[in-house]
Scaffold this motif. Structure first.
Motif, PDB file in Angstrom:
ATOM      1  N   THR A  40       0.840  -1.188   0.000  1.00  0.00           N
ATOM      2  CA  THR A  40       0.000   0.000   0.000  1.00  0.00           C
ATOM      3  C   THR A  40       0.882   1.246   0.000  1.00  0.00           C
ATOM      4  OG1 THR A  40      -1.739  -1.152   1.222  1.00  0.00           O
ATOM      5  CG2 THR A  40      -1.842   1.254   1.179  1.00  0.00           C
ATOM      6  N   TYR A  42       0.477   5.769  -0.866  1.00  0.00           N
ATOM      7  CA  TYR A  42      -0.554   6.811  -0.930  1.00  0.00           C
ATOM      8  C   TYR A  42       0.044   8.047  -1.594  1.00  0.00           C
ATOM      9  CZ  TYR A  42       1.465   9.358   3.045  1.00  0.00           C
ATOM     10  OH  TYR A  42       2.292  10.083   3.863  1.00  0.00           O
ATOM     11  N   VAL A  57      -4.848   1.419 -11.289  1.00  0.00           N
ATOM     12  CA  VAL A  57      -3.515   2.011 -11.279  1.00  0.00           C
ATOM     13  C   VAL A  57      -2.732   1.342 -12.396  1.00  0.00           C
ATOM     14  CG1 VAL A  57      -1.421   2.395  -9.940  1.00  0.00           C
ATOM     15  CG2 VAL A  57      -3.652   2.459  -8.798  1.00  0.00           C
ATOM     16  N   VAL A  67      -7.118   1.823  -6.754  1.00  0.00           N
ATOM     17  CA  VAL A  67      -7.317   2.786  -5.668  1.00  0.00           C
ATOM     18  C   VAL A  67      -8.155   2.093  -4.594  1.00  0.00           C
ATOM     19  CG1 VAL A  67      -8.309   5.004  -5.027  1.00  0.00           C
ATOM     20  CG2 VAL A  67      -7.189   4.730  -7.254  1.00  0.00           C
ATOM     21  N   SER A  68      -7.587   1.979  -3.397  1.00  0.00           N
ATOM     22  CA  SER A  68      -8.292   1.251  -2.331  1.00  0.00           C
ATOM     23  C   SER A  68      -9.130   2.157  -1.448  1.00  0.00           C
ATOM     24  CB  SER A  68      -7.270   0.489  -1.460  1.00  0.00           C
ATOM     25  OG  SER A  68      -6.365   1.415  -0.862  1.00  0.00           O
ATOM     26  N   GLU A  83      -5.172   6.201  -1.318  1.00  0.00           N
ATOM     27  CA  GLU A  83      -4.395   4.988  -1.052  1.00  0.00           C
ATOM     28  C   GLU A  83      -4.360   4.119  -2.313  1.00  0.00           C
ATOM     29  OE1 GLU A  83      -5.890   2.927   2.270  1.00  0.00           O
ATOM     30  OE2 GLU A  83      -5.397   4.501   3.734  1.00  0.00           O
ATOM     31  N   LEU A  84      -3.142   3.641  -2.617  1.00  0.00           N
ATOM     32  CA  LEU A  84      -2.919   2.840  -3.816  1.00  0.00           C
ATOM     33  C   LEU A  84      -2.494   1.444  -3.401  1.00  0.00           C
ATOM     34  CD1 LEU A  84      -0.861   5.483  -5.863  1.00  0.00           C
ATOM     35  CD2 LEU A  84      -3.348   5.152  -5.832  1.00  0.00           C
ATOM     36  N   ILE A  86      -0.849  -1.706  -4.658  1.00  0.00           N
ATOM     37  CA  ILE A  86       0.019  -2.079  -5.779  1.00  0.00           C
ATOM     38  C   ILE A  86       0.501  -3.511  -5.584  1.00  0.00           C
ATOM     39  CG2 ILE A  86       2.037  -1.411  -7.129  1.00  0.00           C
ATOM     40  CD1 ILE A  86      -0.130   0.698  -7.024  1.00  0.00           C
ATOM     41  N   ALA A  98       2.838   9.519  -9.228  1.00  0.00           N
ATOM     42  CA  ALA A  98       1.480   9.015  -9.454  1.00  0.00           C
ATOM     43  C   ALA A  98       0.677  10.117 -10.138  1.00  0.00           C
ATOM     44  CB  ALA A  98       0.839   8.591  -8.141  1.00  0.00           C
ATOM     45  N   ILE A 111      -4.917   6.242 -12.305  1.00  0.00           N
ATOM     46  CA  ILE A 111      -3.623   6.657 -11.772  1.00  0.00           C
ATOM     47  C   ILE A 111      -2.536   5.991 -12.614  1.00  0.00           C
ATOM     48  CG2 ILE A 111      -2.087   6.672  -9.782  1.00  0.00           C
ATOM     49  CD1 ILE A 111      -4.472   8.430  -9.365  1.00  0.00           C
ATOM     50  N   SER A 131       3.016  13.066  -6.482  1.00  0.00           N
ATOM     51  CA  SER A 131       1.733  13.101  -7.183  1.00  0.00           C
ATOM     52  C   SER A 131       1.725  14.250  -8.186  1.00  0.00           C
ATOM     53  CB  SER A 131       0.574  13.264  -6.194  1.00  0.00           C
ATOM     54  OG  SER A 131       0.708  14.474  -5.468  1.00  0.00           O
TER      55      SER A 131
END
Length: 319
Positions: A40, A42, A57, A67-68, A83-84, A86, A98, A111, A131
């Protein structure tokens, strides 16, 4: 009493298990696999522009996560923490960006991870990545349409400036049209006569063309026959005849042959002319005195002409 409690425990456990299965099922439908290894990260954005949980993503067009969760960071000016989730086999470096961008014309968000090459120290689980937010689709359209809008504005300004000229032109056109109408009305009779004469001329011309058609067909046939004729031989024969005629004329000019001698020899010409004159005199005398030259008698009697007459005839004959 104990049986009743045991039934309540069983019902409660079943409810808990049902809620747990529902939660896991909903997360699974969103794309979260609890049985796969993932990490995880972000990223923080000021505006997610419609990004929601379960959006993909991507890395170079490949789906590597989702994206969680999205939270509001009240202590940082209401920025949004995304939150990503991966996959564990994707290495994320400290320079990874990102990028929030649009996925197609429908406006769905995605993303895109711009991962730097040759990562030596990957970020740990739960780290923050850089980002960057792409321009919204409407902003891109506005940027592309700005030059067009400017050109349209200039065109409308020019059109408004030329409105007076267009109005004057339309007024002149209306005035000219009225003048033409008046002229047509005033000359209606002449125009009718002209149209009638034109129709009669057209009729006569059509008749003339019909009468001319056989002549054209004969000319066409003649040209076809001439095309079939071997003109080279005809020209060659005509050339030979002209050469022969030229030779004859050269002989005449040079005094060769009878015609040439007659034209060049003056004495021969005089002799021929004198002979012709003598023959003419003889014919005239023969016509005047035929008995001098022809003696005819039924009984064989000779014509006893006077001696002086005979002597005159003999003298003329001797001459």
């Amino acid at each position: 009493m104990s049986k009743f409690k045991s039934k309540e425990l069983k019902v409660g456990a079943m409810v808990v298990i049902a809620f747990a299965l529902l939660y896991v099922g909903l997360r699974f439908l969103k794309g979260i696999n609890f049985f796969s290894s993932s990490r995880t990260y972000y990223a923080v954005y000021e505006n997610v522009d419609g990004l929601v949980a379960s959006n993909p993503v991507m890395v170079n067009g490949l789906n590597v996560g989702m994206v969680s969760h999205i939270d509001i960071m009240h202590d940082e000016g209401n920025k949004l923490k995304v939150e990503l989730l991966i996959k564990n086999d994707v290495a994320i470096g400290p320079k990874t960006v990102a990028e929030l961008s649009s996925n197609g014309l429908l406006g769905s968000k995605v993303i895109n991870l711009n991962i730097e090459p040759n990562i030596t120290q990957p970020l740990e689980d739960g780290s923050r990545v850089l980002s960057m937010a792409d321009k919204p689709f409407t902003a891109l359209v506005a940027d592309q349409a700005a030059p067009l809008v400017e050109k349209l504005d200039k065109l409308m300004t020019d059109f408004q400036g030329s409105g007076a000229e267009a109005k004057n032109m339309m007024h002149s056109f209306t005035k000219t049209s009225s003048s033409v109408d008046s002229l047509i009305v005033a000359n209606q009779v002449k125009i009718t006569q002209l149209v009638g004469n034109l129709a009669q001329t057209t009729y006569l011309l059509n008749r003339s063309l019909a009468d001319l058609q056989p002549t054209l067909e004969n000319l066409n046939k003649l040209s076809t026959d001439m095309a079939k004729t071997d003109l080279s031989k005809t020209v060659e024969a005509l050339d030979k005849n002209l050469a022969s005629l030229q030779a004859v004329l050269d002989n005449v000019n040079n005094g060769n042959g009878s015609m040439g001698k007659l034209m060049k020899d003056e004495q021969l010409y005089n002799n021929v002319n004198h002979t012709v004159q003598s023959m003419d005199s003889l014919l005239m005398d023969l016509k005047a005195h035929p008995k001098r030259y022809v003696h005819f008698s039924v009984f064989g009697k000779k014509d006893k002409a006077p001696k002086e007459v005979k002597s005159a005839v003999d003298t003329e004959a001797a001459e």
